[in-house]
Design an enzyme around this catalytic site. Sequence first.
Site, PDB file in Angstrom:
ATOM      1  N   CYS A  33      15.763  16.969   5.548  1.00 20.92           N
ATOM      2  CA  CYS A  33      14.720  17.068   4.520  1.00 20.92           C
ATOM      3  C   CYS A  33      13.439  16.322   4.876  1.00 20.92           C
ATOM      4  O   CYS A  33      12.442  16.443   4.185  1.00 20.92           O
ATOM      5  CB  CYS A  33      15.239  16.530   3.191  1.00 20.92           C
ATOM      6  SG  CYS A  33      15.676  14.788   3.330  1.00 20.92           S
ATOM      7  N   CYS A 102      22.176  13.480   2.205  1.00 21.07           N
ATOM      8  CA  CYS A 102      21.375  12.349   1.719  1.00 21.07           C
ATOM      9  C   CYS A 102      22.083  11.023   1.970  1.00 21.07           C
ATOM     10  O   CYS A 102      21.434   9.980   2.082  1.00 21.07           O
ATOM     11  CB  CYS A 102      21.087  12.495   0.238  1.00 21.07           C
ATOM     12  SG  CYS A 102      20.436  14.100  -0.196  1.00 21.07           S
TER      13      CYS A 102
HETATM   14 FE1  FES Z   1      16.194  14.006   1.454  1.00 18.09          FE
HETATM   15 FE2  FES Z   1      18.125  13.629  -0.220  1.00 18.09          FE
HETATM   16  S1  FES Z   1      16.845  15.370  -0.097  1.00 18.09           S
HETATM   17  S2  FES Z   1      17.523  12.354   1.369  1.00 18.09           S
END
Ligand code: FES
Length: 124
Positions: A33, A102
């Site tokens: 992400c 995450c």
């Molecule tokens: Fe990036 Fe959770 S969406 S760490």
Amino acid sequence: MYSEKVLEHFKNPRNVGELEDADSEGTVGNPVCGDMMTMYIKVKDDRIEDIKFKTFGCGAAIATSSMTTELAKGKTLDEALKISRKDVAEALDGLPPVKMHCSNLAADALHEAIKSYKEKTKNE
Ligand code: FES
């Protein structure tokens, strides 16, 4: 959905911020992400005496960081190196599958901070 524990750590994260007199720090980025995380550690007698984190990440990243700092505090460096992504997710009663990545940030940043501390002090 998120577990009660995840929500609780997200709303009241422990050990947030920067340790000004940190002995070491570790920063990692999440390739999935793009979020970032830094863990700061203060070490005494081979134990993590204090630990804080800063994250530019989602709620699950905040909750997992908070839990990671709680798991790591007071542990020896070698014990803390064994804290895995899975341990953190389990301590939070699980994470939704799409949020499992995450939990990588916190454990990885902790390991980076410890490795860099060991590297710095190995000739002392
Ligand atoms: Fe990036 Fe959770 S969406 S760490």
